[in-house]
Motif scaffolding. Structure first.
Motif, PDB file in Angstrom:
ATOM      1  N   UNK A   1     -23.343  31.525  24.438  1.00 24.29           N
ATOM      2  CA  UNK A   1     -22.012  31.610  25.052  1.00 24.29           C
ATOM      3  C   UNK A   1     -21.949  30.733  26.052  1.00 24.29           C
ATOM      4  N   UNK A   2     -23.092  30.188  26.719  1.00 24.46           N
ATOM      5  CA  UNK A   2     -22.854  29.576  27.932  1.00 24.46           C
ATOM      6  C   UNK A   2     -22.555  30.349  29.294  1.00 24.46           C
ATOM      7  N   UNK A   3     -22.516  29.639  30.457  1.00 27.86           N
ATOM      8  CA  UNK A   3     -22.171  30.424  31.590  1.00 27.86           C
ATOM      9  C   UNK A   3     -20.654  30.585  31.961  1.00 27.86           C
ATOM     10  N   UNK A   4     -20.254  31.631  32.474  1.00 25.61           N
ATOM     11  CA  UNK A   4     -18.827  31.629  32.561  1.00 25.61           C
ATOM     12  C   UNK A   4     -18.006  30.456  33.263  1.00 25.61           C
ATOM     13  N   UNK A   5     -18.382  30.023  34.425  1.00 20.79           N
ATOM     14  CA  UNK A   5     -17.763  28.842  34.878  1.00 20.79           C
ATOM     15  C   UNK A   5     -16.423  29.121  35.232  1.00 20.79           C
TER      16      UNK A   5
END
Length: 124
Positions: free
Chosen positions: A89-93
């Protein structure tokens, strides 16, 4: 997991300066940033929620939370598992600033269950 603390110390995985900005969660406190590499922690000394634990566990139970529900909500992850979640999902950023579906995913929370790795880090 065998915690060494009765209650965890809460950290953020990676950077999240919004917490420190005026009006942010820690803006009225005197917070400090401490960047401790994950390599200092054994898997039984740290856990994670994506996003932070409060929305992660509340969204599935709120009627208005249903449009925001993600597969990783209401779960606590080990160090190895959070790596897989981030790969998927990736990092929220800053995605929450432009994509309404990600409005609650602002950061990944780390729960520290043993202060010894932090003490070791501070001695290096």
């Amino acid at each position: 997991m065998t915690p060494h603390l009765q209650h965890p110390l809460y950290f953020v995985l990676g950077e999240h300066d919004d917490l420190f900005q005026k009006g942010g969660f820690f803006s009225s406190a005197n917070p400090i940033k401490l960047k401790v590499p994950l390599s200092f922690f054994d898997s039984d000394q740290i856990s994670f929620t994506y996003p932070d634990s409060m929305p992660s566990f509340n969204i599935p139970w709120m009627e208005r939370g249903k449009p925001y529900l993600k597969p990783f909500h209401s779960q606590v992850f080990t160090k190895d598992e959070i790596t897989e979640v981030v790969q998927t999902y990736g990092v929220p950023g800053d995605r929450w600033k432009v994509d309404e579906a990600w409005r609650y995913e602002r950061f990944i929370e780390a729960q520290i269950w043993d202060v010894r790795p932090i003490e070791k880090f501070l001695q290096t």
